[in-house]
Write a protein that holds these residues in place. Sequence first.
Motif, short mmCIF file in Angstrom:
data_model
loop_
_atom_site.label_atom_id
_atom_site.label_comp_id
_atom_site.label_asym_id
_atom_site.label_seq_id
_atom_site.Cartn_x
_atom_site.Cartn_y
_atom_site.Cartn_z
N ALA A 41 51.11 40.57 46.04
CA ALA A 41 50.04 41.56 45.93
C ALA A 41 48.78 41.12 46.66
CB ALA A 41 49.73 41.80 44.45
N ALA A 42 48.56 39.80 46.68
CA ALA A 42 47.37 39.27 47.35
C ALA A 42 47.59 39.06 48.85
CB ALA A 42 46.95 37.95 46.70
N ILE A 71 45.51 39.00 40.23
CA ILE A 71 45.68 38.54 38.85
C ILE A 71 45.15 39.59 37.87
CG2 ILE A 71 44.84 36.85 37.16
CD1 ILE A 71 44.96 34.76 39.42
N ALA A 72 43.94 40.11 38.17
CA ALA A 72 43.35 41.13 37.30
C ALA A 72 44.17 42.41 37.29
CB ALA A 72 41.92 41.41 37.75
N GLU A 73 44.63 42.83 38.46
CA GLU A 73 45.38 44.08 38.56
C GLU A 73 46.72 44.01 37.83
OE1 GLU A 73 47.54 46.82 42.02
OE2 GLU A 73 46.15 45.21 42.58
N LEU A 74 47.41 42.86 37.97
CA LEU A 74 48.74 42.73 37.39
C LEU A 74 48.71 42.23 35.95
CD1 LEU A 74 50.58 41.10 40.43
CD2 LEU A 74 50.72 43.47 39.68
N GLY A 75 47.58 41.72 35.51
CA GLY A 75 47.52 41.16 34.17
C GLY A 75 48.27 39.85 34.04
N PHE A 76 48.24 39.06 35.11
CA PHE A 76 48.97 37.79 35.13
C PHE A 76 48.33 36.79 34.17
CE2 PHE A 76 49.42 33.47 36.85
CZ PHE A 76 50.80 33.36 36.92
#
Length: 362
Positions: A41-42, A71-76
């Motif tokens: 994603a990054a 990280i924020a978008e995927l909730g990792f």
Amino acid sequence: MTTDGNGAGVGGSADAPTPAGPVGARGGRRAAPTLRQVAAAAGVSRATASRVINGGHLVSDQARAAVEAAIAELGFVPHPVARSLATRRTDSVALVVPEPNERLLGDPFFGHIINGLSLSLEAADLQMVLVVVRPGSGQDRAVRYLTTGKVDGAVVTSHHREDSLNRRLVESGLPCAFQGRPLGVDSACYVDTDNVAGARRAAEHLIASGRRRIGTVAGPADMAAGIDRLTGWREALTAAGLPVDAVEHGDFTVAGGTAAVQRLLRRHPDLDAVFLANDLMASGALGVLAASGRRVPEDVAVFGYDDLGLAATTTPPLSTVVNPVERMAARAGAMIADLLAGGEPSSAPVILDAELVLRASA
């Protein structure tokens, strides 16, 4: 902990879900996002994503921002056990020598490697651990030791074509740097001297001094140094229109050089010069030539390779090619220290120039 293809520790599980995974559309709990998905994603490598997650350095501001957004978008959520394993360090690096003990103890080459590498690692606050890998089952034992957290990385030297050790270490994800060009693996993390150019210059010197029947004792045909030094010798003789049929192979030992020169002289008694792929074999050649009544350099000139101390003590002293072993080992140590600090793997090898030292033998 998982590792990426470059051996970098990662801060989250690539496969297993964490207890805090997000809820799916049907109300069930779907698998937690993985490090691989964050990296995708990054638009960065898994190694770069891992460094951001674990607080590593040598990451650009742009890459860091992209990873943090993913990280924020995927909730990792980094797996806590994986993260603790990822940051666990032994602060030690293995020097891996896949040779029998007699080679290690009898060849000054390895002493110079140990000195150069240990000083380089000491400057990076890392401890060198010597791992001697014997043929057969010794390789399996060494791979188990090296890939189960006993060391943070490895510097490997003395590479053989059919030896699977290099491939197994690289595939394990262990950070590795190589002293000398490795065979059988695709890695740019190595330091070497220009063996082709060094051998070519030695042969060109012999040609320029009037020698016309020049033989060689090459190193083992399954080692890069043996292959490359033979190539350089052939290039020089071919360019001068001289025959390249006087070739024997030795094993980089005095005994091996002695036997190879005896075979060479039986086949080509008219030789007026010999280039040998290391100084140990060249010292054996001097004994054979003296025993046969041939004078060095009047009847047969002799040229070696390494200049690690022995060449200046023979009778007569050997002309040779400088093999900057300590500098190579130090650079390999700097490579592995950089990898362990979060640096990217080298995109190109480091090749040091080869220089001649002329003494009485040629």
